[in-house]
Design a protein around this motif. Structure first.
Motif, PDB file in Angstrom:
ATOM      1  N   PRO A   1     -37.599 -50.205 -18.890  1.00 16.42           N
ATOM      2  CA  PRO A   1     -38.043 -48.807 -18.761  1.00 16.42           C
ATOM      3  C   PRO A   1     -36.921 -47.789 -18.980  1.00 16.42           C
ATOM      4  O   PRO A   1     -37.190 -46.635 -19.340  1.00 16.42           O
ATOM      5  N   GLU A   2     -35.659 -48.221 -18.790  1.00 16.51           N
ATOM      6  CA  GLU A   2     -34.530 -47.314 -19.034  1.00 16.51           C
ATOM      7  C   GLU A   2     -34.266 -47.120 -20.524  1.00 16.51           C
ATOM      8  O   GLU A   2     -33.444 -46.277 -20.901  1.00 16.51           O
ATOM      9  N   GLY A   3     -34.936 -47.904 -21.379  1.00 13.72           N
ATOM     10  CA  GLY A   3     -34.809 -47.728 -22.826  1.00 13.72           C
ATOM     11  C   GLY A   3     -34.092 -48.833 -23.549  1.00 13.72           C
ATOM     12  O   GLY A   3     -34.228 -48.973 -24.771  1.00 13.72           O
ATOM     13  N   TRP A   4     -33.299 -49.646 -22.846  1.00 11.08           N
ATOM     14  CA  TRP A   4     -32.499 -50.675 -23.519  1.00 11.08           C
ATOM     15  C   TRP A   4     -33.281 -51.971 -23.700  1.00 11.08           C
ATOM     16  O   TRP A   4     -34.211 -52.270 -22.972  1.00 11.08           O
TER      17      TRP A   4
ATOM     18  N   PRO B   1     -28.179 -29.089 -36.098  1.00 11.64           N
ATOM     19  CA  PRO B   1     -26.846 -29.077 -35.480  1.00 11.64           C
ATOM     20  C   PRO B   1     -26.684 -30.289 -34.557  1.00 11.64           C
ATOM     21  O   PRO B   1     -27.646 -30.725 -33.915  1.00 11.64           O
ATOM     22  N   THR B   2     -25.478 -30.825 -34.516  1.00 10.77           N
ATOM     23  CA  THR B   2     -25.224 -32.003 -33.680  1.00 10.77           C
ATOM     24  C   THR B   2     -25.520 -31.684 -32.222  1.00 10.77           C
ATOM     25  O   THR B   2     -25.048 -30.687 -31.677  1.00 10.77           O
ATOM     26  N   LYS B   3     -26.307 -32.543 -31.607  1.00  8.29           N
ATOM     27  CA  LYS B   3     -26.720 -32.345 -30.219  1.00  8.29           C
ATOM     28  C   LYS B   3     -26.052 -33.384 -29.336  1.00  8.29           C
ATOM     29  O   LYS B   3     -26.100 -34.574 -29.605  1.00  8.29           O
ATOM     30  N   LEU B   4     -25.410 -32.911 -28.237  1.00 12.20           N
ATOM     31  CA  LEU B   4     -24.762 -33.797 -27.288  1.00 12.20           C
ATOM     32  C   LEU B   4     -25.656 -34.000 -26.073  1.00 12.20           C
ATOM     33  O   LEU B   4     -26.431 -33.107 -25.710  1.00 12.20           O
ATOM     34  N   PRO B   5     -25.582 -35.175 -25.436  1.00 12.33           N
ATOM     35  CA  PRO B   5     -26.335 -35.361 -24.185  1.00 12.33           C
ATOM     36  C   PRO B   5     -25.904 -34.339 -23.140  1.00 12.33           C
ATOM     37  O   PRO B   5     -24.744 -33.905 -23.123  1.00 12.33           O
ATOM     38  N   ALA B   6     -26.816 -33.948 -22.278  1.00 13.08           N
ATOM     39  CA  ALA B   6     -26.501 -32.978 -21.236  1.00 13.08           C
ATOM     40  C   ALA B   6     -25.414 -33.529 -20.319  1.00 13.08           C
ATOM     41  O   ALA B   6     -25.401 -34.726 -20.009  1.00 13.08           O
ATOM     42  N   PRO B   7     -24.461 -32.695 -19.891  1.00 12.03           N
ATOM     43  CA  PRO B   7     -23.421 -33.172 -18.975  1.00 12.03           C
ATOM     44  C   PRO B   7     -24.017 -33.580 -17.633  1.00 12.03           C
ATOM     45  O   PRO B   7     -25.129 -33.192 -17.288  1.00 12.03           O
ATOM     46  N   GLY B   8     -23.252 -34.350 -16.882  1.00 13.23           N
ATOM     47  CA  GLY B   8     -23.730 -34.819 -15.588  1.00 13.23           C
ATOM     48  C   GLY B   8     -23.644 -36.334 -15.522  1.00 13.23           C
ATOM     49  O   GLY B   8     -22.882 -36.967 -16.244  1.00 13.23           O
ATOM     50  N   ARG B   9     -24.441 -36.912 -14.668  1.00 16.96           N
ATOM     51  CA  ARG B   9     -24.396 -38.357 -14.445  1.00 16.96           C
ATOM     52  C   ARG B   9     -25.649 -39.032 -14.990  1.00 16.96           C
ATOM     53  O   ARG B   9     -26.766 -38.562 -14.784  1.00 16.96           O
ATOM     54  N   VAL B  10     -25.443 -40.145 -15.685  1.00 18.04           N
ATOM     55  CA  VAL B  10     -26.533 -41.013 -16.118  1.00 18.04           C
ATOM     56  C   VAL B  10     -26.341 -42.343 -15.396  1.00 18.04           C
ATOM     57  O   VAL B  10     -25.348 -43.043 -15.636  1.00 18.04           O
ATOM     58  N   TRP B  11     -27.264 -42.675 -14.518  1.00 13.23           N
ATOM     59  CA  TRP B  11     -27.159 -43.921 -13.753  1.00 13.23           C
ATOM     60  C   TRP B  11     -28.288 -44.837 -14.198  1.00 13.23           C
ATOM     61  O   TRP B  11     -29.439 -44.656 -13.837  1.00 13.23           O
TER      62      TRP B  11
ATOM     63  N   GLU C   1     -29.684 -47.796 -13.467  1.00 15.42           N
ATOM     64  CA  GLU C   1     -29.601 -48.671 -12.296  1.00 15.42           C
ATOM     65  C   GLU C   1     -29.906 -50.114 -12.636  1.00 15.42           C
ATOM     66  O   GLU C   1     -29.284 -51.042 -12.106  1.00 15.42           O
ATOM     67  N   GLU C   2     -30.864 -50.349 -13.522  1.00 13.01           N
ATOM     68  CA  GLU C   2     -31.217 -51.733 -13.853  1.00 13.01           C
ATOM     69  C   GLU C   2     -30.212 -52.348 -14.817  1.00 13.01           C
ATOM     70  O   GLU C   2     -29.943 -53.548 -14.766  1.00 13.01           O
ATOM     71  N   ALA C   3     -29.640 -51.547 -15.705  1.00 14.44           N
ATOM     72  CA  ALA C   3     -28.564 -52.045 -16.571  1.00 14.44           C
ATOM     73  C   ALA C   3     -27.254 -52.142 -15.806  1.00 14.44           C
ATOM     74  O   ALA C   3     -26.328 -52.832 -16.225  1.00 14.44           O
ATOM     75  N   ARG C   4     -27.169 -51.418 -14.685  1.00 12.16           N
ATOM     76  CA  ARG C   4     -25.963 -51.334 -13.863  1.00 12.16           C
ATOM     77  C   ARG C   4     -24.801 -50.758 -14.667  1.00 12.16           C
ATOM     78  O   ARG C   4     -23.667 -51.229 -14.613  1.00 12.16           O
ATOM     79  N   ILE C   5     -25.116 -49.732 -15.437  1.00 12.45           N
ATOM     80  CA  ILE C   5     -24.097 -48.985 -16.178  1.00 12.45           C
ATOM     81  C   ILE C   5     -24.186 -47.526 -15.753  1.00 12.45           C
ATOM     82  O   ILE C   5     -25.272 -46.942 -15.720  1.00 12.45           O
ATOM     83  N   LEU C   6     -23.045 -46.959 -15.419  1.00 13.60           N
ATOM     84  CA  LEU C   6     -22.999 -45.560 -14.989  1.00 13.60           C
ATOM     85  C   LEU C   6     -22.139 -44.760 -15.962  1.00 13.60           C
ATOM     86  O   LEU C   6     -21.047 -45.198 -16.348  1.00 13.60           O
TER      87      LEU C   6
ATOM     88  N   LEU D   1     -16.613 -40.869 -17.746  1.00 13.33           N
ATOM     89  CA  LEU D   1     -16.372 -42.231 -17.289  1.00 13.33           C
ATOM     90  C   LEU D   1     -17.551 -43.116 -17.667  1.00 13.33           C
ATOM     91  O   LEU D   1     -18.701 -42.799 -17.355  1.00 13.33           O
ATOM     92  N   TYR D   2     -17.272 -44.229 -18.359  1.00 14.12           N
ATOM     93  CA  TYR D   2     -18.279 -45.239 -18.701  1.00 14.12           C
ATOM     94  C   TYR D   2     -17.946 -46.473 -17.873  1.00 14.12           C
ATOM     95  O   TYR D   2     -16.894 -47.088 -18.076  1.00 14.12           O
ATOM     96  N   LEU D   3     -18.847 -46.855 -16.980  1.00 22.24           N
ATOM     97  CA  LEU D   3     -18.526 -47.861 -15.972  1.00 22.24           C
ATOM     98  C   LEU D   3     -19.576 -48.974 -15.946  1.00 22.24           C
ATOM     99  O   LEU D   3     -20.768 -48.711 -15.752  1.00 22.24           O
ATOM    100  N   GLY D   4     -19.132 -50.211 -16.157  1.00 26.10           N
ATOM    101  CA  GLY D   4     -20.026 -51.359 -16.099  1.00 26.10           C
ATOM    102  C   GLY D   4     -19.980 -51.987 -14.712  1.00 26.10           C
ATOM    103  O   GLY D   4     -19.083 -52.790 -14.431  1.00 26.10           O
ATOM    104  N   LEU D   5     -20.937 -51.640 -13.864  1.00 23.95           N
ATOM    105  CA  LEU D   5     -20.925 -52.166 -12.498  1.00 23.95           C
ATOM    106  C   LEU D   5     -21.372 -53.616 -12.437  1.00 23.95           C
ATOM    107  O   LEU D   5     -21.076 -54.313 -11.466  1.00 23.95           O
ATOM    108  N   ASN D   6     -22.118 -54.073 -13.442  1.00 22.29           N
ATOM    109  CA  ASN D   6     -22.483 -55.495 -13.481  1.00 22.29           C
ATOM    110  C   ASN D   6     -21.363 -56.345 -14.054  1.00 22.29           C
ATOM    111  O   ASN D   6     -21.471 -57.570 -14.136  1.00 22.29           O
ATOM    112  N   LYS D   7     -20.265 -55.710 -14.446  1.00 21.83           N
ATOM    113  CA  LYS D   7     -19.114 -56.426 -14.990  1.00 21.83           C
ATOM    114  C   LYS D   7     -17.863 -56.146 -14.165  1.00 21.83           C
ATOM    115  O   LYS D   7     -16.751 -56.045 -14.690  1.00 21.83           O
TER     116      LYS D   7
END
Length: 530
Positions: free
Chosen positions: A191-194, A318-328, A330-335, A344-350
């Motif tokens: 459901p998170e898209g991946w 025009p090139t569009k960037l993702p909105a700033p802030g946090r993307v969590w 949770e099921e991929a365990r990537i923040l 910060l790109y953080l692999g919590l499952n790793k």
């Protein structure tokens, strides 16, 4: 023109691909792209995956861009046809092929090479009865063979192969198989898209799945397919780094893969997809793409880049960037946490493997603790970057990961191991190749054996920056020969990982002097400000 970066990067690989091919019409291996087999004679069977290289040659022949010396060169037509015919000649009687060991019957190799042969056959306007019989035979095998492991990109690839073969041969006999493969793809999309790749989310292979699905959508548009692609595109946008690089060791399969073609196709109806390619092209212009000039994997990105050049959408928003802030995720365990000018790109499952950017620059790449440990008279590698259900805590200004290090997967082949594998495949494995594949996946890829080291990694946001505190505990430091924190270490077998990318030039953090001063039971503590 920015578009030409795709073509330039791809065309630079064509001389290498031609070097890999046996181009002697009087040779019994004419058309074979596995140089280790036909030239060096150091292996006893040709890799079926290598025949995928016909597609880069066919596309180079058809690519009318500045500085392309291969455009409309008649010899390429001969070499492409020879490659397709050799794919047919070297296949098993059931249409399958091997990749890394005899009688493997590898789905990935069979599908990649079939897709390449199908597209090249039509692009070059060939008329060859051997090739047509081979296409049907291999499609039949793919339609009925289910491999072990959850690799969504393979299922999307097989569905595309069956669709294209059916259209070429004017038959619908694989219609049920196509729907079954697509149903697997849809069910394996989180459901998170991946899309599931072995143990989780790998943004690199994710882009390959999008490429296959976007091409399928051109051929058989459905609302469900469109929705899956759109969710995948939105997810992929998060993983283009501020410097234009993509992916890395914090993901499930450790890849820097980026397949741009699907974003050009999806960009025809979803403009946000084009921004992903534009951001990646900015990194490619700075030399931040990964190197895939390996004898076995050079083909994938070459044909995909040339397709992206061919189908490049000229009218771009025009090139569009993702909105700033946090993307969590949770099921991929990537923040992914963006605040002020940091990301910060953080692999919590790793184990907390991460990449940290400030502005448009990579500041730190970190693949967790790595120790060289003497155990039972042997040197073994204990690492913190293996996929595992670690204890995690995710708060606004504090993130913590706890768990144990694991033993790195460093199994090497020996003459005895190779002989045993050959005997097993000749006597048993040829009848049960999927069982052998499943066993090898367990040994080389999935699963983790814990090592006697407990770690904790804590990120705290204080005074406008991240502070990282690492702690490692064990009862016996005397067994540790050396230790440190690397920038690009991975320890599972993935074909497309361990490629070079410029961010890996960062220095190794050597912790051996600190470790040698520790008393039994005393923890190793490392504090850093990013």
């Amino acid at each position: 023109m920015t578009r030409d970066l795709f073509a330039q990067a791809a065309l630079a690989q064509i001389p290498k691909i031609l070097t890999l091919q046996d181009r002697n019409p009087h040779s019994p291996t004419y058309g074979c792209f596995d140089r280790n087999f036909w030239q060096y004679k150091i292996i006893d069977f040709p890799s079926g995956m290598s025949q995928e290289f016909v597609w880069p040659l066919a596309l180079a022949y058809a690519t009318d861009c500045p500085g392309n010396p291969f455009y409309q060169e008649p010899k390429l037509r001969d070499w492409v046809e020879a490659g397709i015919v050799y794919a047919a000649k070297s296949a098993h009687a059931d249409g399958s092929c091997d990749d890394y060991f005899p009688f493997e019957r590898a789905s990935g190799a069979a599908a990649f090479s079939l897709l390449a042969c199908l597209e090249s056959y039509q692009l070059m306007g060939l008329n060859n009865s051997i090739a047509l019989r081979f296409f049907e035979q291999r499609a039949d095998w793919l339609a009925h063979h289910l491999e072990s492991g959850r690799l969504t990109n393979h299922q999307a690839l097989i569905a595309l192969c069956l669709e294209l073969t059916g259209r070429l041969l004017q038959t619908q006999k694989w219609e049920t198989a196509i729907r079954q493969r697509l149903d697997l793809v849809f069910s394996w999309q989180n459901p998170e898209g991946w899309f599931q790749e072995y143990e989780g989310c790998d943004p690199g292979y994710h882009t390959l799945t999008i490429s296959c699905l976007a091409r399928l959508y051109q051929l058989r548009p459905t609302a469900q397919l469109k929705d899956a692609i759109a969710k995948g595109v939105i997810l992929a946008a998060y993983f283009v780094h501020p410097d234009g690089s993509y992916g890395g060791e914090y993901t499930s399969r450790n890849t820097y893969n980026f397949f741009p073609h699907g974003f050009e196709l999806a960009g025809q109806w979803l403009p946000e997809a084009l921004s992903i390619n534009d951001r990646f092209l900015a990194g490619l212009a700075k030399g931040l793409g990964a190197c895939y000039s390996d004898d076995h994997i050079v083909g994938h990105h070459t044909w995909n880049y040339l397709l992206a050049w061919r189908d490049f959408v000229s009218d771009r928003p025009p090139t569009k960037l993702p909105a700033p802030g946090r993307v969590w995720l949770e099921e991929a365990r990537i923040l992914i946490d963006q605040r002020q000018d940091t990301k910060l790109y953080l692999g919590l499952n790793k184990g907390g493997t991460f990449k940290f950017f400030q502005g448009h620059h990579l500041v730190t790449s970190d693949t967790q603790f790595s120790l060289l440990v003497r155990q039972d008279g042997k040197l073994k590698n204990a690492v913190g970057h293996l996929v595992s259900p670690y204890q995690i805590q995710v708060d606004e200004d504090k993130i913590q990961i706890r768990g144990s290090l694991g033993w790195a997967k460093q199994k090497q082949m020996t003459p005895l191991n190779l002989m045993i594998l050959r005997v097993v495949m000749l006597m048993v494995g040829r009848f049960f190749p999927n069982l052998i594949r499943k066993l090898l996946q367990k040994v080389l890829i999935t699963g983790k054996k814990p090592a006697p080291f407990e770690f904790s990694r804590t990120f705290r946001w204080q005074n406008g920056q991240w502070h990282v505190t690492d702690e490692l505990k064990t009862d016996n430091w005397d067994a540790v020969v050396s230790g440190g924190i690397g920038v690009d270490q991975t320890s599972i077998y993935v074909v497309m990982s361990r490629t070079f990318q410029r961010g890996q030039l960062q220095p190794w953090l050597d912790l051996t002097p600190q470790i040698r001063q520790l008393q039994p039971g005393q923890p190793l503590k490392v504090e850093r400000s990013l």
